[in-house]
Design an enzyme around this catalytic site. Structure first.
Site, PDB file in Angstrom:
ATOM      1  CG  ASP A  29      24.111   3.963  11.396  1.00  0.00           C
ATOM      2  OD1 ASP A  29      23.037   4.542  11.127  1.00  0.00           O
ATOM      3  OD2 ASP A  29      24.329   2.762  11.155  1.00  0.00           O
TER       4      ASP A  29
ATOM      5  CE  LYS B 178      19.180   2.210   7.182  1.00  0.00           C
ATOM      6  NZ  LYS B 178      19.926   1.590   8.305  1.00  0.00           N
TER       7      LYS B 178
ATOM      8  CD  GLN C  49      20.202  -2.051   9.139  1.00  0.00           C
ATOM      9  OE1 GLN C  49      20.612  -1.073   8.523  1.00  0.00           O
ATOM     10  NE2 GLN C  49      19.194  -1.970   9.990  1.00  0.00           N
TER      11      GLN C  49
HETATM   12  N1  GUN Z   1      19.120  -1.126  13.185  1.00  0.00           N
HETATM   13  C1  GUN Z   1      18.045  -0.439  13.629  1.00  0.00           C
HETATM   14  N2  GUN Z   1      18.198   0.882  13.405  1.00  0.00           N
HETATM   15  C2  GUN Z   1      19.393   1.027  12.816  1.00  0.00           C
HETATM   16  C3  GUN Z   1      20.112   2.171  12.342  1.00  0.00           C
HETATM   17  O1  GUN Z   1      19.703   3.324  12.428  1.00  0.00           O
HETATM   18  N3  GUN Z   1      21.331   1.893  11.782  1.00  0.00           N
HETATM   19  C4  GUN Z   1      21.834   0.640  11.691  1.00  0.00           C
HETATM   20  N4  GUN Z   1      23.031   0.480  11.156  1.00  0.00           N
HETATM   21  N5  GUN Z   1      21.188  -0.423  12.125  1.00  0.00           N
HETATM   22  C5  GUN Z   1      19.976  -0.240  12.681  1.00  0.00           C
END
Ligand code: GUN
Length: 291
Positions: free
Chosen positions: A119, A52, A96
């Site tokens: 998100d 990211k 995350q």
């Molecule tokens: N863990 C697995 N997929 C995601 C996501 O799209 N965002 C976040 N923050 N954590 C994750």
């Protein structure tokens, strides 16, 4: 059989975003700034977060990575979130997941300012999504819609079978694809671990979204000819023949399913890269909304 190439499509989207960022710069507007909080050192989470951050650099966004040790208290994490909520330079941020067991995930998600929740996990955004109101869509379902749209996969009136009812993928994609929207207007069946006679249901599917987290679960005998397959799985499987010591498997047994498919996403390079591209798109949106 057409491969739904997430790597190529996400690269196109990132090019479009980079152009926008250049326009922002040229007109003296604020540059989008995404922050990510990572608690602990889980290998997969570290890979996702660094992907990211790299993607931010690629499109010209500012990015901030906040790495906290796995024993960080819930109180300390909530303070970090409040600091990002109150930081005017940050347009959007993510925490995350998964979080260490001693931290209450619901409490964390509720603390994120819904206007910075790129998100799309805050109940405010989930509720708006369910009601067709403008909001941040969760990145993986958003990426699936975008992939279907760009490849012109017909969804209207089709029978979509979603396998898995997670809050991140299965539940939201089942809502979105049933709505009156692009890549929507489908008749959706949401299946899960308690579903009986799953194979009878998947054999009647025009489109299958496999998002249950069990490697190579969906096999060729479970699908009809001409099906469209969206494989959301990414499981690391020990493989000593690989330099990294593991290979990545999807939820779909590609070898037996692909020959029967009209469209199919590969793993890797399918849904995964789309998730990152859509997170950037949400961050751009957050930055635009603020101005
Ligand atoms: N863990 C697995 N997929 C995601 C996501 O799209 N965002 C976040 N923050 N954590 C994750």
């Amino acid at each position: 059989m057409v491969l739904l190439d997430g790597r190529k499509t996400s690269a196109d989207i990132k090019d479009e975003i980079a152009l926008k960022v250049k326009e922002f710069k040229d007109s003296g507007k604020k540059i989008p700034h995404l922050a990510a909080i990572l608690v602990g050192t889980d290998g997969a989470s570290m890979t996702y977060v660094s992907g990211k951050v790299k993607a931010c650099e690629l499109v010209g966004f500012k990015s901030t990575l906040i790495e906290l040790p796995k024993e960080t208290s819930e109180e300390k994490l909530l303070q970090e979130i409040e600091a990002l909520n109150n930081n005017d330079d940050i347009d959007g941020f993510i925490v995350q997941l998964p979080l260490p067991k001693h931290i209450d995930e619901q409490k964390v998600l509720l603390t994120v300012d819904p206007d910075k929740d790129v998100d799309g996990f805050h109940p405010t955004n989930v509720g708006k999504m369910a009601l067709d109101l403008p909001c941040f869509l969760p990145a993986t379902p958003f990426g699936i819609l975008e992939l279907l749209e760009r490849y012109k996969v017909e969804t209207s009136g089709k029978h979509v079978v979603v396998i898995g009812r997670s809050h991140i993928v299965g539940r939201p994609i089942s809502i979105l694809m049933s709505q009156k929207r692009l890549a929507g207007n489908a008749t959706v069946t949401l299946t899960h671990s308690r579903t009986k006679n799953l194979k009878e249901i998947t054999l009647r599917a025009d489109i299958i979204v496999a998002a249950l987290g069990k490697p190579e679960f969906l096999t060729g005998d479970m699908v009809k000819d001409g099906v469209t397959i969206i494989d959301v799985g990414i499981t690391r499987i020990k493989d000593d023949s690989k330099k990294r010591g593991y290979r990545i498997a999807g939820d779909v047994h590609f070898e037996s399913v692909a020959p029967k498919s009209a469209f199919i996403t590969p793993v890797p390079r399918g849904v995964g890269p789309m998730t990152i591209a859509m997170l950037l798109k949400n961050t751009l949106l957050a930055c635009e909304r603020k101005q």
